[in-house]
Design a protein around this motif. Sequence first.
Motif, PDB file in Angstrom:
ATOM      1  N   UNK A  70     -18.185  -9.433 -13.749  1.00 36.52           N
ATOM      2  CA  UNK A  70     -17.910  -8.003 -13.276  1.00 36.52           C
ATOM      3  C   UNK A  70     -18.573  -7.900 -12.009  1.00 36.52           C
ATOM      4  N   UNK A  71     -19.512  -8.215 -11.698  1.00 41.26           N
ATOM      5  CA  UNK A  71     -20.557  -8.126 -10.426  1.00 41.26           C
ATOM      6  C   UNK A  71     -19.570  -8.848  -9.230  1.00 41.26           C
ATOM      7  N   UNK A  72     -19.176  -9.908  -9.596  1.00 43.52           N
ATOM      8  CA  UNK A  72     -18.360 -10.665  -8.436  1.00 43.52           C
ATOM      9  C   UNK A  72     -17.172  -9.833  -8.213  1.00 43.52           C
ATOM     10  N   UNK A  73     -16.683  -9.377  -9.327  1.00 43.58           N
ATOM     11  CA  UNK A  73     -15.238  -8.542  -8.882  1.00 43.58           C
ATOM     12  C   UNK A  73     -15.690  -7.311  -8.240  1.00 43.58           C
ATOM     13  N   UNK A  74     -16.788  -6.666  -8.812  1.00 45.16           N
ATOM     14  CA  UNK A  74     -17.071  -5.565  -7.977  1.00 45.16           C
ATOM     15  C   UNK A  74     -17.612  -5.718  -6.516  1.00 45.16           C
ATOM     16  N   UNK A  82      -4.040  -9.355  -3.174  1.00 43.29           N
ATOM     17  CA  UNK A  82      -2.561  -9.202  -3.538  1.00 43.29           C
ATOM     18  C   UNK A  82      -2.799  -8.152  -4.386  1.00 43.29           C
ATOM     19  N   UNK A  83      -3.646  -8.397  -5.591  1.00 41.98           N
ATOM     20  CA  UNK A  83      -3.712  -7.400  -6.737  1.00 41.98           C
ATOM     21  C   UNK A  83      -4.206  -5.976  -6.225  1.00 41.98           C
ATOM     22  N   UNK A  84      -5.194  -6.025  -5.373  1.00 43.25           N
ATOM     23  CA  UNK A  84      -5.844  -4.798  -4.843  1.00 43.25           C
ATOM     24  C   UNK A  84      -4.922  -4.003  -4.040  1.00 43.25           C
ATOM     25  N   UNK A  85      -3.964  -4.724  -3.440  1.00 47.32           N
ATOM     26  CA  UNK A  85      -3.033  -3.959  -2.533  1.00 47.32           C
ATOM     27  C   UNK A  85      -1.931  -3.352  -3.276  1.00 47.32           C
ATOM     28  N   UNK A 104      -8.634  -0.976  -9.764  1.00 44.45           N
ATOM     29  CA  UNK A 104      -8.631  -1.373 -11.142  1.00 44.45           C
ATOM     30  C   UNK A 104      -7.908  -2.807 -11.582  1.00 44.45           C
ATOM     31  N   UNK A 105      -7.066  -3.009 -10.506  1.00 45.45           N
ATOM     32  CA  UNK A 105      -6.189  -4.325 -10.668  1.00 45.45           C
ATOM     33  C   UNK A 105      -7.025  -5.487 -10.366  1.00 45.45           C
ATOM     34  N   UNK A 106      -8.069  -5.332  -9.679  1.00 45.19           N
ATOM     35  CA  UNK A 106      -9.067  -6.571  -9.902  1.00 45.19           C
ATOM     36  C   UNK A 106      -9.973  -6.412 -10.585  1.00 45.19           C
ATOM     37  N   UNK A 107     -10.689  -5.303 -11.055  1.00 46.14           N
ATOM     38  CA  UNK A 107     -11.647  -5.022 -12.066  1.00 46.14           C
ATOM     39  C   UNK A 107     -11.330  -5.478 -13.472  1.00 46.14           C
ATOM     40  N   UNK A 108     -10.217  -5.055 -13.994  1.00 42.68           N
ATOM     41  CA  UNK A 108      -9.773  -5.281 -15.109  1.00 42.68           C
ATOM     42  C   UNK A 108      -8.521  -6.335 -15.320  1.00 42.68           C
ATOM     43  N   UNK A 118       3.534  -4.526  -9.622  1.00 42.28           N
ATOM     44  CA  UNK A 118       3.245  -5.704 -10.583  1.00 42.28           C
ATOM     45  C   UNK A 118       1.872  -6.306  -9.964  1.00 42.28           C
ATOM     46  N   UNK A 119       0.750  -6.106 -10.552  1.00 36.43           N
ATOM     47  CA  UNK A 119      -0.592  -6.702 -10.021  1.00 36.43           C
ATOM     48  C   UNK A 119      -0.622  -8.294 -10.191  1.00 36.43           C
TER      49      UNK A 119
END
Length: 131
Positions: A12-16, A47-50, A55-59, A95-96
């Motif tokens: 989670x730290x890296x994703x944050x 791409x997921x963030x866009x 939430x798309x990156x964290x989850x 679509x993430x």
Amino acid sequence: MAEQKTGRVYTAKVRRQAVAALSEGAGHRALASKLGIPDATARQWARAYAVGGRAAVLNAGTRHRVYPFELKLSAVKDRLENGMTVREVMVKHGIPSESSIKTWCRQYRERGPEALVNKPRGVKPKHLREE
């Protein structure tokens, strides 16, 4: 930076940290360099963030999403027939997951539209099993 990864899942730290960098406008190459992650992973997160924001990156990968047949078919047609990029399809249809779009396109090319029909998941009830 071995602590970044636990198996194939990033902490989670890296994703944050990735979300923070992406929110400041970092591109995928800068993200990969800053966090020491593969370029492909950084591109996928960007791409997921866009598409889905923080939430798309964290989850990512925490739950299985089921998309309607019509949405999958529309996304595939935009990609294969209308020449849209994967990123454009992701953004247009919300679509993430890049891999979902690529999988649907492969299935469609191999078996046609019926390959995109959602199939029931899990164990069949006893009364429906062939014995």
